[in-house]
Design a protein around this motif. Sequence first.
Motif, PDB file in Angstrom:
ATOM      1  N   PHE A  39       1.053  -1.266   0.163  1.00 53.46           N
ATOM      2  CA  PHE A  39       0.031   0.153   0.013  1.00 53.46           C
ATOM      3  C   PHE A  39       0.895   1.514   0.111  1.00 53.46           C
ATOM      4  CE2 PHE A  39      -3.300  -2.927   1.329  1.00 53.46           C
ATOM      5  CZ  PHE A  39      -4.256  -2.607   0.649  1.00 53.46           C
ATOM      6  N   PHE A  40       1.939   1.047   0.690  1.00 53.60           N
ATOM      7  CA  PHE A  40       2.890   2.554   0.660  1.00 53.60           C
ATOM      8  C   PHE A  40       3.990   2.506  -0.352  1.00 53.60           C
ATOM      9  CE2 PHE A  40       0.905   1.909   5.117  1.00 53.60           C
ATOM     10  CZ  PHE A  40       0.110   3.157   4.999  1.00 53.60           C
ATOM     11  N   ILE A  41       4.273   1.466  -1.019  1.00 51.31           N
ATOM     12  CA  ILE A  41       5.417   1.268  -1.915  1.00 51.31           C
ATOM     13  C   ILE A  41       4.880   1.050  -3.419  1.00 51.31           C
ATOM     14  CG2 ILE A  41       7.524   0.358  -2.726  1.00 51.31           C
ATOM     15  CD1 ILE A  41       7.693   2.117  -0.010  1.00 51.31           C
ATOM     16  N   LEU A  42       4.265  -0.213  -3.417  1.00 49.77           N
ATOM     17  CA  LEU A  42       3.953  -0.577  -4.946  1.00 49.77           C
ATOM     18  C   LEU A  42       2.667   0.095  -5.313  1.00 49.77           C
ATOM     19  CD1 LEU A  42       3.994  -4.453  -4.489  1.00 49.77           C
ATOM     20  CD2 LEU A  42       5.628  -3.024  -5.684  1.00 49.77           C
ATOM     21  N   VAL A  43       1.835   0.548  -4.681  1.00 45.49           N
ATOM     22  CA  VAL A  43       0.469   1.183  -5.039  1.00 45.49           C
ATOM     23  C   VAL A  43       0.889   2.732  -5.595  1.00 45.49           C
ATOM     24  CG1 VAL A  43      -1.673   2.130  -4.287  1.00 45.49           C
ATOM     25  CG2 VAL A  43      -1.027  -0.152  -3.839  1.00 45.49           C
ATOM     26  N   PRO A  44       1.742   3.384  -4.684  1.00 44.79           N
ATOM     27  CA  PRO A  44       2.089   4.706  -5.085  1.00 44.79           C
ATOM     28  C   PRO A  44       3.032   4.682  -6.470  1.00 44.79           C
ATOM     29  CG  PRO A  44       2.307   4.601  -2.981  1.00 44.79           C
ATOM     30  CD  PRO A  44       2.007   3.161  -3.230  1.00 44.79           C
ATOM     31  N   VAL A  45       3.942   3.437  -6.526  1.00 45.99           N
ATOM     32  CA  VAL A  45       4.743   3.593  -7.940  1.00 45.99           C
ATOM     33  C   VAL A  45       3.633   3.301  -9.062  1.00 45.99           C
ATOM     34  CG1 VAL A  45       6.308   2.148  -8.903  1.00 45.99           C
ATOM     35  CG2 VAL A  45       6.731   2.972  -6.682  1.00 45.99           C
ATOM     36  N   PHE A  46       2.797   2.430  -9.021  1.00 45.49           N
ATOM     37  CA  PHE A  46       2.051   2.086 -10.079  1.00 45.49           C
ATOM     38  C   PHE A  46       1.096   3.324 -10.377  1.00 45.49           C
ATOM     39  CE2 PHE A  46       3.131  -2.380  -9.217  1.00 45.49           C
ATOM     40  CZ  PHE A  46       3.636  -2.727 -10.370  1.00 45.49           C
ATOM     41  N   MET A  47       0.569   4.075  -9.338  1.00 44.59           N
ATOM     42  CA  MET A  47      -0.089   5.155  -9.765  1.00 44.59           C
ATOM     43  C   MET A  47       0.654   6.510 -10.218  1.00 44.59           C
ATOM     44  SD  MET A  47      -2.565   5.603  -6.091  1.00 44.59           S
ATOM     45  CE  MET A  47      -3.208   7.180  -6.706  1.00 44.59           C
ATOM     46  N   ALA A  48       1.834   6.308  -9.854  1.00 45.47           N
ATOM     47  CA  ALA A  48       2.647   7.537 -10.388  1.00 45.47           C
ATOM     48  C   ALA A  48       3.036   7.231 -11.952  1.00 45.47           C
ATOM     49  CB  ALA A  48       4.075   7.694  -9.606  1.00 45.47           C
ATOM     50  N   MET A  49       3.271   5.700 -12.382  1.00 47.33           N
ATOM     51  CA  MET A  49       3.276   5.190 -13.547  1.00 47.33           C
ATOM     52  C   MET A  49       2.315   5.626 -14.444  1.00 47.33           C
ATOM     53  SD  MET A  49       5.590   1.673 -12.927  1.00 47.33           S
ATOM     54  CE  MET A  49       5.240   1.220 -14.449  1.00 47.33           C
ATOM     55  N   PHE A  50       0.918   5.297 -13.909  1.00 40.73           N
ATOM     56  CA  PHE A  50      -0.246   5.734 -14.560  1.00 40.73           C
ATOM     57  C   PHE A  50      -0.481   7.356 -14.780  1.00 40.73           C
ATOM     58  CE2 PHE A  50      -4.860   7.078 -14.092  1.00 40.73           C
ATOM     59  CZ  PHE A  50      -5.124   6.620 -15.381  1.00 40.73           C
ATOM     60  N   MET A  51      -0.341   8.021 -13.754  1.00 32.81           N
ATOM     61  CA  MET A  51      -0.270   9.487 -13.798  1.00 32.81           C
ATOM     62  C   MET A  51       0.655  10.048 -14.818  1.00 32.81           C
ATOM     63  SD  MET A  51      -1.400  10.508 -10.052  1.00 32.81           S
ATOM     64  CE  MET A  51      -1.465  12.095 -10.265  1.00 32.81           C
ATOM     65  N   SER A  52       1.951   9.488 -14.878  1.00 34.65           N
ATOM     66  CA  SER A  52       2.819  10.445 -15.793  1.00 34.65           C
ATOM     67  C   SER A  52       2.382  10.253 -17.239  1.00 34.65           C
ATOM     68  CB  SER A  52       4.150   9.163 -15.504  1.00 34.65           C
ATOM     69  OG  SER A  52       3.765   8.046 -16.230  1.00 34.65           O
ATOM     70  N   PHE A  53       1.286   9.440 -17.694  1.00 35.61           N
ATOM     71  CA  PHE A  53       0.674   9.585 -18.963  1.00 35.61           C
ATOM     72  C   PHE A  53      -0.720  10.111 -19.050  1.00 35.61           C
ATOM     73  CE2 PHE A  53       3.097   5.526 -18.700  1.00 35.61           C
ATOM     74  CZ  PHE A  53       4.031   5.561 -19.785  1.00 35.61           C
ATOM     75  N   THR A  54      -0.834  11.147 -17.915  1.00 35.55           N
ATOM     76  CA  THR A  54      -2.061  12.048 -18.031  1.00 35.55           C
ATOM     77  C   THR A  54      -1.665  13.459 -17.709  1.00 35.55           C
ATOM     78  OG1 THR A  54      -2.388  11.631 -15.470  1.00 35.55           O
ATOM     79  CG2 THR A  54      -3.261   9.938 -17.006  1.00 35.55           C
ATOM     80  N   SER A  55      -2.701  14.278 -17.899  1.00 39.56           N
ATOM     81  CA  SER A  55      -2.691  15.563 -17.580  1.00 39.56           C
ATOM     82  C   SER A  55      -3.637  15.791 -16.352  1.00 39.56           C
ATOM     83  CB  SER A  55      -3.364  16.449 -18.656  1.00 39.56           C
ATOM     84  OG  SER A  55      -3.219  17.639 -18.513  1.00 39.56           O
ATOM     85  N   TYR A  56      -3.063  16.026 -15.301  1.00 41.32           N
ATOM     86  CA  TYR A  56      -4.090  16.386 -14.046  1.00 41.32           C
ATOM     87  C   TYR A  56      -3.409  17.371 -13.045  1.00 41.32           C
ATOM     88  CZ  TYR A  56      -6.136  14.367  -9.508  1.00 41.32           C
ATOM     89  OH  TYR A  56      -6.651  14.309  -8.463  1.00 41.32           O
ATOM     90  N   ASP A  57      -4.543  18.155 -12.680  1.00 43.38           N
ATOM     91  CA  ASP A  57      -4.083  19.254 -12.096  1.00 43.38           C
ATOM     92  C   ASP A  57      -4.840  19.137 -10.404  1.00 43.38           C
ATOM     93  OD1 ASP A  57      -6.860  19.354 -12.619  1.00 43.38           O
ATOM     94  OD2 ASP A  57      -6.812  21.302 -13.547  1.00 43.38           O
ATOM     95  N   ALA A  58      -5.316  18.002 -10.089  1.00 42.95           N
ATOM     96  CA  ALA A  58      -5.822  17.812  -8.750  1.00 42.95           C
ATOM     97  C   ALA A  58      -7.161  18.424  -8.556  1.00 42.95           C
ATOM     98  CB  ALA A  58      -4.908  18.421  -7.507  1.00 42.95           C
ATOM     99  N   PHE A  59      -7.757  18.894  -9.676  1.00 38.97           N
ATOM    100  CA  PHE A  59      -9.321  19.576  -9.494  1.00 38.97           C
ATOM    101  C   PHE A  59     -10.064  18.798 -10.592  1.00 38.97           C
ATOM    102  CE2 PHE A  59      -6.485  22.983  -7.946  1.00 38.97           C
ATOM    103  CZ  PHE A  59      -6.971  23.261  -6.842  1.00 38.97           C
ATOM    104  N   GLN A  60      -9.622  18.448 -11.827  1.00 40.57           N
ATOM    105  CA  GLN A  60     -10.464  17.672 -12.609  1.00 40.57           C
ATOM    106  C   GLN A  60      -9.757  16.354 -12.756  1.00 40.57           C
ATOM    107  OE1 GLN A  60      -9.760  20.017 -16.103  1.00 40.57           O
ATOM    108  NE2 GLN A  60     -11.193  21.471 -15.528  1.00 40.57           N
ATOM    109  N   SER A  61     -10.593  15.557 -13.372  1.00 39.22           N
ATOM    110  CA  SER A  61     -10.139  14.172 -13.548  1.00 39.22           C
ATOM    111  C   SER A  61      -9.105  13.862 -14.516  1.00 39.22           C
ATOM    112  CB  SER A  61     -11.436  13.274 -14.081  1.00 39.22           C
ATOM    113  OG  SER A  61     -12.565  13.283 -13.369  1.00 39.22           O
ATOM    114  N   PRO A  62      -8.025  13.075 -14.257  1.00 35.09           N
ATOM    115  CA  PRO A  62      -6.912  12.875 -15.224  1.00 35.09           C
ATOM    116  C   PRO A  62      -7.519  12.691 -16.693  1.00 35.09           C
ATOM    117  CG  PRO A  62      -6.782  11.386 -13.052  1.00 35.09           C
ATOM    118  CD  PRO A  62      -8.014  11.937 -13.133  1.00 35.09           C
ATOM    119  N   LYS A  63      -6.628  13.356 -17.758  1.00 37.10           N
ATOM    120  CA  LYS A  63      -7.099  13.132 -18.982  1.00 37.10           C
ATOM    121  C   LYS A  63      -5.650  12.348 -19.625  1.00 37.10           C
ATOM    122  CE  LYS A  63      -7.815  15.846 -23.083  1.00 37.10           C
ATOM    123  NZ  LYS A  63      -7.949  17.053 -23.494  1.00 37.10           N
ATOM    124  N   PHE A  64      -5.818  11.450 -20.442  1.00 40.37           N
ATOM    125  CA  PHE A  64      -4.965  10.388 -20.596  1.00 40.37           C
ATOM    126  C   PHE A  64      -4.203  11.533 -22.051  1.00 40.37           C
ATOM    127  CE2 PHE A  64      -3.057   7.107 -23.778  1.00 40.37           C
ATOM    128  CZ  PHE A  64      -2.351   6.633 -22.830  1.00 40.37           C
TER     129      PHE A  64
END
Length: 322
Positions: free
Chosen positions: A47-72
């Motif tokens: 929960f504190f290592i693998l999940v954040p790493v995979f979330m960062a990998m996913f978010m690196s392919f998105t445009s996300y400003d913390a207010f709107q949903s991530p856009k691929f």
Amino acid sequence: MKPNVMTTKRTVQSRLSVFSIHKLVSTLYQQRLSFLFLAPFLICFTFFILVPVFMAMFMSFTSYDAFQSPKFIGFSNFISLLTQDQIFMKYALPNTIKFAFFVGPIGYLLTFFVAWLIYQMPKSIRDIVSLAFYAPSMVGGVALTVVWQAAFSGDYVGYLNNFLLNLGFIQSPVLWLQTPTYFLNIMIIVTIWMSFGVGFLAMLAGFDTVNKELYEAGRIDGISNRLQEVYYITVPSMKPQMLFSSVMAIVGTLKAGAISTQLSGAQISPQYSGHLILNHIDDYAFLRYELGYASMVSFVLLIISYFAMKLSYRLFSHKEGE
């Protein structure tokens, strides 16, 4: 005949898969007590290592400003990093390379050399000196930064300015922490001073694991000085401790970045002179709120860390026959 052969192959494969699953379940059941003790670590690691790493990998392919949903957006962030991000190419990457070179390999060699010198002392003195070198790593970074800010203060009462003025080397106080020419070098000095931590203690402990009979055998084989002893006997005998120290040095070097903010007193150092990759991540994540782009830079830093770790394992891990 062919359909029967294909059917037979599929039947065999399905039976093998069922057998493999059954064998896995059986093994897990037999070792259930071991996995029960491992469960707290595995849960925290997931929960504190693998999940954040995979979330960062996913978010690196998105445009996300913390207010709107991530856009691929695919590889647009990576392309922007290489073609449009002038701050990264002009400041963050070169500064990180220079910082990592001095704090990493040179700081690592300095740590080994200091640990070796301390180990030559009598044990009663050795413990006191070791504690003196290790003590700064136990103090919080903010507290240590206050000490260094006083040392490099840009007025007449700054320790360095006062010392140089009394000797006549300078005629007026120097703004050490506001001058881009000096800022990164000061960061390197402070970080090396704070780097005598767990890795330093591991090296000290590693010297105790070396078989003293090897030194006597080495003298018989022709080793004539201490440098040859270190190269041919000491280093090969304490590779596990040196590997641990190198990993700690890499982690400490690549995660450095707060030192820039603490010394300069601002999120961005003077003219980006102390801007490292971690500062670049903080800039885009917490100042610009471009979390997708910040995740991409974090992913790039993860890849750099991985190859640095591979290099350490190649240098210090035991080879077959050793």
